[in-house]
Design a protein around this motif. Structure first.
Motif, PDB file in Angstrom:
ATOM      1  N   GLU A  84      52.962   8.710  42.863  1.00  0.00           N
ATOM      2  CA  GLU A  84      53.101   9.748  41.523  1.00  0.00           C
ATOM      3  C   GLU A  84      54.643   9.969  41.695  1.00  0.00           C
ATOM      4  O   GLU A  84      55.115  10.350  40.448  1.00  0.00           O
ATOM      5  N   SER A 120      47.513  16.292  43.504  1.00  0.00           N
ATOM      6  CA  SER A 120      48.718  15.616  42.901  1.00  0.00           C
ATOM      7  C   SER A 120      49.811  15.256  44.335  1.00  0.00           C
ATOM      8  O   SER A 120      49.819  15.929  45.198  1.00  0.00           O
ATOM      9  N   ASP A 121      50.169  13.942  44.621  1.00  0.00           N
ATOM     10  CA  ASP A 121      51.404  13.958  45.403  1.00  0.00           C
ATOM     11  C   ASP A 121      52.650  14.836  45.486  1.00  0.00           C
ATOM     12  O   ASP A 121      52.883  15.190  46.295  1.00  0.00           O
ATOM     13  N   THR A 122      53.063  15.195  44.182  1.00  0.00           N
ATOM     14  CA  THR A 122      54.155  16.231  44.069  1.00  0.00           C
ATOM     15  C   THR A 122      53.573  17.471  44.796  1.00  0.00           C
ATOM     16  O   THR A 122      54.421  18.192  45.618  1.00  0.00           O
ATOM     17  N   GLN A 123      52.449  18.001  44.706  1.00  0.00           N
ATOM     18  CA  GLN A 123      51.934  19.238  45.585  1.00  0.00           C
ATOM     19  C   GLN A 123      51.699  18.962  46.871  1.00  0.00           C
ATOM     20  O   GLN A 123      52.182  19.721  47.767  1.00  0.00           O
ATOM     21  N   SER A 155      41.374  16.174  42.488  1.00  0.00           N
ATOM     22  CA  SER A 155      42.416  15.196  43.313  1.00  0.00           C
ATOM     23  C   SER A 155      43.620  16.389  43.206  1.00  0.00           C
ATOM     24  O   SER A 155      44.026  17.172  42.385  1.00  0.00           O
ATOM     25  N   HIS A 205      49.343   5.813  42.536  1.00  0.00           N
ATOM     26  CA  HIS A 205      48.821   6.824  41.623  1.00  0.00           C
ATOM     27  C   HIS A 205      48.667   5.851  40.259  1.00  0.00           C
ATOM     28  O   HIS A 205      49.226   4.975  39.850  1.00  0.00           O
TER      29      HIS A 205
END
Length: 578
Positions: free
Chosen positions: A143, A60-63, A58, A224
């Motif tokens: 997230e 990440s939302d941050t990325q 997966s 998340h």
């Protein structure tokens, strides 16, 4: 080490995925910022899921929120790819069943309320989704700890009957199941079954972050969660892919209930709808997804009522509807309704192609494809005027404009005297016919006479009778209040099952037989033609009863019964031949 990983999945694999989603994508555009590429949000979500499946991990939302171009996403995936096969999809079946009775809260304009229906199936979808993510709707976040809202992007309903044929006190059973594509798109299938008919619904949601001050600026995200119990589709379902293509203007037509609707923007009528905040907005201030069909109905009726001699709202009822949602609006917005086309297609049906726009900036909010059917209330004729005829009338009276009793004169051989029947044969063709005579032979003669004129007697089934979904019911059958017909049971033509009788699994009741009140059949019982079962008689399982036999009241059958006999007692024995 990074270079070795990069070779595991070649750049061409990523390009192929992008081109499968965006066919006209040129690899030279891969470094362009998203704004210049004009890539659709659903396309981006689809690319994310396909890339995650490819690398087996997966993002990440941050990325994800830091990416500005497709090349940045590909470079990231190549960096973290370890060359291993993607992990297996979770394959849990998340389903739900429930029963409820249609009462006034579920109805509107003498019909099943479409507003209630959308809210109900939407709530079921939302409930299944939260169960799969093991969280409550209030605590559903991405997230970055943003509150998420499941936004409906497409809902389709398709019914075997118009919604006005689901009537008050009908019992319905709702079965539902949900699957997902990646972490951000969820698809549910919901079936609503009743004795009157069945309705199927498909729903698709994505997730959005809501700007507290402007509903026009919803941002796509995904939940998340450390746990997701919902089965994953291996690829984007056709239901979702068609939505994506229509949103991009790449699909030129859509099929609803075998009717083809062109995707067009021509205008034959338009009007403005003023929002009712107390009704049209949901608990968080968004335009309620369940308001879209009602807004469409109100505006559509303005057009048809201009030339109709009867009110459109009470004359035509929905059979199928497909809504594709593209945008929301604020409390002070108005809705611009556009009717693109309509066509009467036979059998009292009309197909209607329309759209809803945000009046402030002319943003397309939804495309709405609808099939409605004219409400036709038939007359009913009941042959007979005695007790059994009155029972039938008490069961059917709410479903017909008028119910007429016809007293037929029966000859000594139980045939019909011609002058009491044939004079009115033409009006019977445009009505439903019920046989309200208890005598088996007379009922059989009436049934066969009707068939010779290609008139099929209607079934009379009480609202509170239970019929298993896999039972088979013939023609001209009467099933009275409180009776039960079990799994795989077969009830043939012109059979009467009276009050509080029980036909267990795998039983067969052959043509023209009559079961009086309180009779119980053990599983696998086989009953021949023209049989009669007296009050509170019963059989043990797997008994066979021959044609034309009579079972006296209170008798219990422990062994097979031959043809043409009268049996009685407990245990039952042959009393005489007939």
């Amino acid at each position: 080490m990074a270079a070795m990983k990069a070779n595991k999945i070649d750049m061409k694999n990523y390009i192929q995925i992008i081109q499968s989603i965006i066919p006209d994508f040129n690899p030279e555009q891969i470094t362009l910022p998203f704004k210049e590429l004009h890539i659709d949000s659903i396309d981006l979500v689809t690319i994310r899921v396909e890339f995650e499946n490819l690398i087996g991990e997966s993002i990440s939302d941050t990325q994800w929120l830091n990416f500005n171009s497709l090349s940045e996403i590909v470079n990231y995936c190549q960096t973290i790819n370890n060359g291993e096969a993607p992990g297996e999809h979770i394959n849990n079946s998340l389903t739900e069943k429930k029963k409820l009775r249609i009462n006034m809260p579920q109805m509107a304009i003498e019909s099943l309320s479409e507003n209630w229906l959308f809210k109900e199936i939407g709530d079921i979808h939302w409930d299944l989704l939260c169960k799969g993510l093991n969280t409550s709707s209030l605590h559903l976040k991405d997230e970055l700890d943003n509150r998420l809202y499941a936004t409906f992007v497409r809902i389709t309903i398709s019914s075997a009957i118009a919604l006005n044929q689901f009537i008050e006190n009908d019992e319905i059973e709702i079965s539902s199941g949900i699957k997902r594509f990646g972490q951000g798109m969820y698809f549910s299938d919901i079936s609503i079954n009743s004795l009157a008919g069945n309705l199927e619904a498909k729903l698709m949601t994505s997730f959005s972050i809501r700007n507290d001050t402007d509903n026009k600026k919803l941002v796509k995200s995904q939940p998340h969660s450390s746990q997701n119990l919902i089965t994953e589709h291996a690829s984007m379902p056709e239901f979702g892919n068609h939505y994506r293509l229509i949103k991009k203007g790449e699909l030129k037509e859509i099929v609803l209930d075998k009717h083809i609707f062109p995707i067009i923007d021509s205008i034959i009528f338009e009007t403005i709808y003023e929002l009712n905040p107390y009704y049209d907005l949901n608990g968080v201030g968004l335009l309620y997804f369940a308001a879209y069909p009602i807004i469409n109905n109100v505006c559509e009726a303005k057009f048809f009522n201009m030339s109709a001699d009867k009110r459109w709202e009470t004359s035509y009822h929905t059979m199928a509807r497909d809504i594709l949602y593209f945008a929301n609006c604020n409390i002070d917005d108005r809705i611009h309704y556009v009717l693109h086309s309509y066509e009467f297609v036979g059998d009292g049906q009309v197909k209607i192609n329309s759209s809803l726009y945000r009046d402030s900036d002319n943003t397309l909010m939804a495309r709405v494809f609808t099939i409605k059917k004219e409400k036709v209330m038939k007359n009913a004729f009941i042959f007979g005027a005695g007790g059994h005829a009155r029972v039938i009338a008490s069961i059917i009276h709410k479903r017909y404009t008028n119910v007429f009793f016809r007293v037929l004169h029966i000859n000594e051989d139980n045939s019909i005297r011609e002058n009491t029947f044939y004079d009115e044969i033409d009006q019977y063709r445009n009505a439903d016919i019920f046989i309200g005579i208890g005598l088996n032979t007379a009922r059989k003669n009436i049934f066969n006479t009707l068939l010779s004129f290609q008139i099929i007697p209607a079934n009379c089934i009480a609202d509170n009778a239970f019929i298993a979904s896999d039972a088979e019911i013939g023609r001209g059958v009467v099933i009275c209040p409180g009776s039960v017909v079990g799994s795989r049971a077969k009830v043939k033509d012109n059979v009467i099952i009276n009050t509080l009788s029980s036909v267990d699994h795998d039983c067969l009741l052959s043509d023209h037989s009559q079961v009086t009140a309180g009779v119980t059949f053990g599983g696998g019982t086989l009953v021949g033609e023209n049989c009669f079962f007296g009050i509170k008689s019963a059989t043990i399982p797997n008994i066979k009863v021959g044609n034309n036999s009579v079972i006296m009241a209170g008798s219990i059958l422990y062994k097979d019964v031959p043809e043409n006999v009268v049996v009685g007692g407990n245990p039952a024995r042959i009393m005489k031949s007939i």
